[in-house]
Design a protein around this motif. Sequence first.
Motif, mmCIF file in Angstrom:
data_model
loop_
_atom_site.group_PDB
_atom_site.id
_atom_site.type_symbol
_atom_site.label_atom_id
_atom_site.label_comp_id
_atom_site.label_asym_id
_atom_site.label_seq_id
_atom_site.Cartn_x
_atom_site.Cartn_y
_atom_site.Cartn_z
ATOM 1 N N LEU A 133 -0.307 -13.624 2.788
ATOM 2 C CA LEU A 133 0.886 -13.123 2.116
ATOM 3 C C LEU A 133 0.608 -12.917 0.624
ATOM 4 O O LEU A 133 1.010 -11.906 0.030
ATOM 5 N N ILE A 134 -0.089 -13.862 0.022
ATOM 6 C CA ILE A 134 -0.448 -13.749 -1.392
ATOM 7 C C ILE A 134 -1.381 -12.559 -1.606
ATOM 8 O O ILE A 134 -1.208 -11.774 -2.548
ATOM 9 N N THR A 135 -2.362 -12.404 -0.731
ATOM 10 C CA THR A 135 -3.301 -11.279 -0.840
ATOM 11 C C THR A 135 -2.563 -9.950 -0.742
ATOM 12 O O THR A 135 -2.799 -9.032 -1.544
ATOM 13 N N PHE A 136 -1.668 -9.818 0.234
ATOM 14 C CA PHE A 136 -0.921 -8.573 0.417
ATOM 15 C C PHE A 136 -0.054 -8.278 -0.807
ATOM 16 O O PHE A 136 0.041 -7.124 -1.245
ATOM 17 N N GLY A 137 0.558 -9.315 -1.376
ATOM 18 C CA GLY A 137 1.380 -9.114 -2.572
ATOM 19 C C GLY A 137 0.566 -8.605 -3.751
ATOM 20 O O GLY A 137 1.004 -7.723 -4.500
ATOM 21 N N LEU A 138 -0.642 -9.128 -3.906
ATOM 22 C CA LEU A 138 -1.518 -8.676 -4.982
ATOM 23 C C LEU A 138 -1.962 -7.231 -4.760
ATOM 24 O O LEU A 138 -2.049 -6.445 -5.712
ATOM 25 N N ILE A 139 -2.244 -6.878 -3.511
ATOM 26 C CA ILE A 139 -2.658 -5.503 -3.206
ATOM 27 C C ILE A 139 -1.548 -4.521 -3.550
ATOM 28 O O ILE A 139 -1.776 -3.507 -4.225
ATOM 29 N N MET A 140 -0.341 -4.803 -3.103
ATOM 30 C CA MET A 140 0.775 -3.884 -3.347
ATOM 31 C C MET A 140 1.092 -3.767 -4.835
ATOM 32 O O MET A 140 1.330 -2.665 -5.356
ATOM 33 N N THR A 141 1.088 -4.891 -5.537
ATOM 34 C CA THR A 141 1.336 -4.855 -6.980
ATOM 35 C C THR A 141 0.231 -4.090 -7.691
ATOM 36 O O THR A 141 0.481 -3.303 -8.615
ATOM 37 N N GLY A 142 -1.009 -4.302 -7.251
ATOM 38 C CA GLY A 142 -2.133 -3.588 -7.838
ATOM 39 C C GLY A 142 -2.013 -2.086 -7.657
ATOM 40 O O GLY A 142 -2.299 -1.312 -8.585
ATOM 41 N N PHE A 143 -1.596 -1.669 -6.480
ATOM 42 C CA PHE A 143 -1.428 -0.231 -6.230
ATOM 43 C C PHE A 143 -0.364 0.364 -7.161
ATOM 44 O O PHE A 143 -0.532 1.479 -7.673
ATOM 45 N N LEU A 144 0.718 -0.356 -7.385
ATOM 46 C CA LEU A 144 1.787 0.146 -8.262
ATOM 47 C C LEU A 144 1.300 0.289 -9.705
ATOM 48 O O LEU A 144 1.574 1.297 -10.365
ATOM 49 N N VAL A 145 0.581 -0.732 -10.175
ATOM 50 C CA VAL A 145 0.060 -0.668 -11.545
ATOM 51 C C VAL A 145 -0.983 0.450 -11.666
ATOM 52 O O VAL A 145 -0.993 1.207 -12.643
#
Length: 330
Positions: A133-145
């Motif tokens: 869950l933490i990994t997925f959250g970082l991926i999605m936030t990274g894509f937005l940035v």
Amino acid sequence: MNGRNAVNSKPEQHLRSQLLSSGVSSAREKVIQQALDNVNRPGFKIEPSAILPLMKPVTWFPPMWAFACGVVSTGEDISSNWSILLRGIILAGPLMCAMSQTMNDYFDREVDAINEPERPIPSGKISKQASWLITFGLIMTGFLVAWSIHPYVMIIAFVGVLMSHAYSGPPLRAKRNGWFGNLIVGLAYEGVAWLTGSFAITQGVPAAESIALAVIFSIGAHGIMTLNDFKSVVGDTIRKVASIPVQLGEKKAAVLASVIMDIAQLAAISILLYKSSYITSGIAILLLLLQLPMQKILVDNPKEKAVWYNAFGTLLYVLSMMVCAVGIRP
């Protein structure tokens, strides 16, 4: 003892004998056995205080620094592009690098249980399910940035996710062989981050010298990754992870790491000389010369000095990266 318990006890006894033969104390062996029980335990658990350690902030600096080097190498005015620089540094470190660390901790949880049983997953502070869950959250936030910088940067971020999985996860799991795994990490942390910084500012193809330096310092980072593997020799040996220290032995691995880093810096210095950047060439040569006596200390006692060299000798290497970035500016 029933048949099932007898079967289950055999691998445990074999692991215990391997640990004890590697010099692990009985007390440490018990901690490791508990960690091995924790890493595959069902359920969902997150201790908030363990989230940041899971993301390993100490590893964020190299890609953040490489991104900044890529920006500097363009010669563009940083003061008028400070927002891109800030978002890029956040993307490179606290998002994409952190993502690679949480992903690696999931796939490496059984090795970490031996090498670092205090890590969040082996210690039971974060379950393997919660780590995803933490990994997925970082991926999605990274894509937005990344998208906020430029759509192409989001594509690069996606490639970074694929590289992270290729390094840590099946079917490739490149980290099982130090020659390939270290190269992937070097390219991701240094080369991709450097070229992303260059592109983010200019939104164009980086200069040939910038591409060359990105590749050169990526290859040199292979040596840095080899030094990082010294702390994991026991677990890597037991779990059959063929890191460079496991394959070559610690002394030869230390020599190889030093030679790779030195050759990379010599190649970078040759580019500076070709550009007639004599002042930065002199500084880069000085930084390299300062590393040589430190490397001798490392080679003489690699097991004890690998962490020390990573803290001090590697610092001179990354300083050379910025010096070279300044030296190739238009």
